[in-house]
Scaffold this motif. Structure first.
Motif, PDB file in Angstrom:
ATOM      1  N   ARG A 148       2.885  -5.776   3.195  1.00 28.60           N
ATOM      2  CA  ARG A 148       2.171  -6.798   3.971  1.00 28.60           C
ATOM      3  C   ARG A 148       2.158  -8.130   3.228  1.00 28.60           C
ATOM      4  O   ARG A 148       2.195  -8.164   2.001  1.00 28.60           O
ATOM      5  N   ARG A 208       4.614  13.594   2.109  1.00 26.18           N
ATOM      6  CA  ARG A 208       5.224  12.417   2.729  1.00 26.18           C
ATOM      7  C   ARG A 208       4.625  11.189   2.050  1.00 26.18           C
ATOM      8  O   ARG A 208       3.406  11.137   1.817  1.00 26.18           O
ATOM      9  N   HIS A 241      -2.485   2.263  15.978  1.00 24.10           N
ATOM     10  CA  HIS A 241      -1.467   3.205  15.494  1.00 24.10           C
ATOM     11  C   HIS A 241      -2.117   4.227  14.582  1.00 24.10           C
ATOM     12  O   HIS A 241      -3.221   3.994  14.066  1.00 24.10           O
ATOM     13  N   TRP A 252       6.868  -4.029  12.144  1.00 23.06           N
ATOM     14  CA  TRP A 252       5.894  -4.328  13.202  1.00 23.06           C
ATOM     15  C   TRP A 252       5.562  -5.800  13.148  1.00 23.06           C
ATOM     16  O   TRP A 252       5.074  -6.280  12.135  1.00 23.06           O
ATOM     17  N   ILE A 286       4.588  -6.405   9.347  1.00 24.98           N
ATOM     18  CA  ILE A 286       4.337  -5.323   8.389  1.00 24.98           C
ATOM     19  C   ILE A 286       5.582  -4.451   8.370  1.00 24.98           C
ATOM     20  O   ILE A 286       6.145  -4.147   9.429  1.00 24.98           O
ATOM     21  N   PHE A 305       4.369   9.635  14.204  1.00 22.44           N
ATOM     22  CA  PHE A 305       3.679   8.365  14.223  1.00 22.44           C
ATOM     23  C   PHE A 305       3.186   8.127  15.644  1.00 22.44           C
ATOM     24  O   PHE A 305       3.910   8.398  16.594  1.00 22.44           O
ATOM     25  N   ASN A 318       0.901   5.167   0.619  1.00 21.50           N
ATOM     26  CA  ASN A 318       0.124   6.278   1.178  1.00 21.50           C
ATOM     27  C   ASN A 318       0.812   7.595   0.842  1.00 21.50           C
ATOM     28  O   ASN A 318       2.027   7.711   1.002  1.00 21.50           O
ATOM     29  N   ASP A 368      -4.521  -2.784  11.943  1.00 24.52           N
ATOM     30  CA  ASP A 368      -4.506  -3.404  10.613  1.00 24.52           C
ATOM     31  C   ASP A 368      -4.939  -4.855  10.796  1.00 24.52           C
ATOM     32  O   ASP A 368      -4.184  -5.665  11.321  1.00 24.52           O
ATOM     33  N   ALA A 426       3.352  -6.510  18.593  1.00 25.02           N
ATOM     34  CA  ALA A 426       3.038  -5.153  18.114  1.00 25.02           C
ATOM     35  C   ALA A 426       2.129  -5.181  16.891  1.00 25.02           C
ATOM     36  O   ALA A 426       1.574  -4.155  16.507  1.00 25.02           O
ATOM     37  N   ASN A 439       4.416   6.870   2.367  1.00 19.23           N
ATOM     38  CA  ASN A 439       4.693   5.701   3.192  1.00 19.23           C
ATOM     39  C   ASN A 439       4.391   4.451   2.385  1.00 19.23           C
ATOM     40  O   ASN A 439       3.289   4.294   1.851  1.00 19.23           O
ATOM     41  N   VAL A 453      -1.185   8.384  12.397  1.00 15.82           N
ATOM     42  CA  VAL A 453      -0.220   9.404  11.979  1.00 15.82           C
ATOM     43  C   VAL A 453      -0.879  10.761  12.188  1.00 15.82           C
ATOM     44  O   VAL A 453      -2.001  11.001  11.728  1.00 15.82           O
ATOM     45  N   LEU A 500       0.871  -1.179   0.000  1.00 18.21           N
ATOM     46  CA  LEU A 500       0.000   0.000   0.000  1.00 18.21           C
ATOM     47  C   LEU A 500       0.907   1.227   0.000  1.00 18.21           C
ATOM     48  O   LEU A 500       1.860   1.297   0.774  1.00 18.21           O
ATOM     49  N   TYR A 558       0.713  11.587   1.864  1.00 19.38           N
ATOM     50  CA  TYR A 558       0.217  12.600   2.796  1.00 19.38           C
ATOM     51  C   TYR A 558       0.559  13.986   2.264  1.00 19.38           C
ATOM     52  O   TYR A 558       1.736  14.283   2.050  1.00 19.38           O
ATOM     53  N   ALA A 608      -1.261  -3.677  17.367  1.00 21.57           N
ATOM     54  CA  ALA A 608      -1.349  -2.452  18.171  1.00 21.57           C
ATOM     55  C   ALA A 608      -2.080  -1.354  17.398  1.00 21.57           C
ATOM     56  O   ALA A 608      -1.967  -1.251  16.175  1.00 21.57           O
ATOM     57  N   HIS A 613      -5.965   3.201  14.520  1.00 24.32           N
ATOM     58  CA  HIS A 613      -6.660   2.020  13.998  1.00 24.32           C
ATOM     59  C   HIS A 613      -5.757   0.803  14.151  1.00 24.32           C
ATOM     60  O   HIS A 613      -4.575   0.935  14.460  1.00 24.32           O
ATOM     61  N   MET A 633      -3.909   9.988   9.767  1.00 26.66           N
ATOM     62  CA  MET A 633      -4.575   8.700   9.868  1.00 26.66           C
ATOM     63  C   MET A 633      -4.909   8.503  11.335  1.00 26.66           C
ATOM     64  O   MET A 633      -4.011   8.499  12.176  1.00 26.66           O
TER      65      MET A 633
HETATM   66  C1  MD5 Z   1       1.669   5.310   7.594  1.00 22.97           C
HETATM   67  N1  MD5 Z   1       0.178   3.445   7.551  1.00 22.97           N
HETATM   68  O1  MD5 Z   1       2.610   5.944   8.057  1.00 22.97           O
HETATM   69  C2  MD5 Z   1       1.231   4.057   8.319  1.00 22.97           C
HETATM   70  C3  MD5 Z   1       2.422   3.158   8.416  1.00 22.97           C
HETATM   71  C4  MD5 Z   1      -1.746   2.057   7.227  1.00 22.97           C
HETATM   72  C5  MD5 Z   1      -0.811   2.750   8.140  1.00 22.97           C
HETATM   73  O2  MD5 Z   1      -0.948   2.645   9.333  1.00 22.97           O
HETATM   74  O3  MD5 Z   1      -2.540   1.232   7.717  1.00 22.97           O
HETATM   75  O4  MD5 Z   1      -1.685   2.299   6.003  1.00 22.97           O
HETATM   76  S1  MD5 Z   1       2.081   1.405   8.802  1.00 22.97           S
HETATM   77  C6  MD5 Z   1       2.211   1.329  10.511  1.00 22.97           C
HETATM   78  C7  MD5 Z   1       1.786   0.095  11.280  1.00 22.97           C
HETATM   79  C8  MD5 Z   1       1.355  -1.041  10.678  1.00 22.97           C
HETATM   80  C9  MD5 Z   1       0.998  -2.155  11.447  1.00 22.97           C
HETATM   81  C10 MD5 Z   1       1.059  -2.122  12.828  1.00 22.97           C
HETATM   82  C11 MD5 Z   1       1.497  -0.957  13.407  1.00 22.97           C
HETATM   83  C12 MD5 Z   1       1.836   0.150  12.655  1.00 22.97           C
HETATM   84  N2  MD5 Z   1       1.554  -0.858  14.814  1.00 22.97           N
HETATM   85  O5  MD5 Z   1       1.471  -1.913  15.501  1.00 22.97           O
HETATM   86  O6  MD5 Z   1       1.714   0.260  15.340  1.00 22.97           O
HETATM   87  O7  MD5 Z   1       1.076   5.648   6.558  1.00 22.97           O
END
Ligand code: MD5
Ligand code: FE
Length: 203
Positions: free
Chosen positions: A200, A194, A177, A168, A133, A144, A110, A123, A172, A196, A179, A108, A112, A175, A121, A118
């Protein structure tokens, strides 16, 4: 440097710096086939983050829900392949964090712009939560947020910058998370954005 931000989550500072000049053309190439778009959540909100995907599976949301698809709903074509440089980086980062043999089938992307964020939430659309991930930050810095597995309370902040990679896994993986809203700025590599990359194993 390697920073353990919580059990199961490893921040590899600058891990992607040396390949950033291969990743950015890769993003451009993917987006020329599968354009960035602001998807709609099942609740009817337009996401502030613009998204696209590469890989066998791509993450989408619309009024029907969150899921992975093999085709881009905006064109009906398969998502573009994951560029070789993306795949190599994801594998090496997972390896460095102790997850050998990571073979992502979904990436994916992303994007910004100023103000995009974000909210917290989990995943949970992937088949096997035992798979990590890998997240790669490019361009403007962001804050973050990461919280607990059980709830949104007590989230902590960590700054992520151009070239940082976070893996992650383990405890974790589920968890909460998010932004925080992107601050305005100009980055020499990405301009006002930005990006990202989120790798996955979805299927
Ligand atoms: C981002 N994107 O910076 C973040 C980076 C998304 C998302 O969250 O769902 O597109 S991925 C960060 C992440 C993924 C899986 C678990 C955790 C963080 N975590 O446990 O904190 O655009
Ligand atoms: Fe997420």
């Amino acid at each position: 440097t390697r920073v353990e931000i919580r059990e199961g989550a490893v921040l590899l500072r600058g891990f992607a710096l040396s390949v950033a000049d291969e990743l950015l053309p890769g993003i451009r190439e993917v987006a020329s086939v599968a354009e960035f778009r602001n998807m709609v959540t099942p609740g009817g909100h337009v996401m502030s983050v613009a998204m696209t995907n590469c890989g066998r599976l791509g993450w989408v949301t619309d009024s029907k829900g969150y899921r992975y698809t093999t085709e881009d709903p905006s064109t009906g074509k398969r998502w573009p392949e994951i560029p070789e440089a993306f795949e190599k980086l994801a594998r090496e980062a997972a390896d460095a964090a102790g997850f050998s043999g990571f073979a992502p089938d979904a990436c994916l992307i992303n994007r910004y712009a100023v103000g995009a964020r974000m909210t917290l939430h989990q995943d949970r659309n992937e088949q096997d939560f035992g798979q990590p991930i890998v997240s790669v930050s490019l361009g403007l810095p962001a804050t973050f947020q990461f919280g607990e597995v059980e709830n949104r309370r007590g989230a902590q902040n960590v700054a992520v910058r151009h070239g940082d990679v976070v893996v992650w896994g383990g405890t974790a993986r589920l968890a909460y998370h998010g932004v925080l809203a992107l601050k305005a700025g100009v980055h020499e590599a990405t301009g006002e954005y930005r990006f990202n990359l989120t790798f996955r194993r979805a299927g």
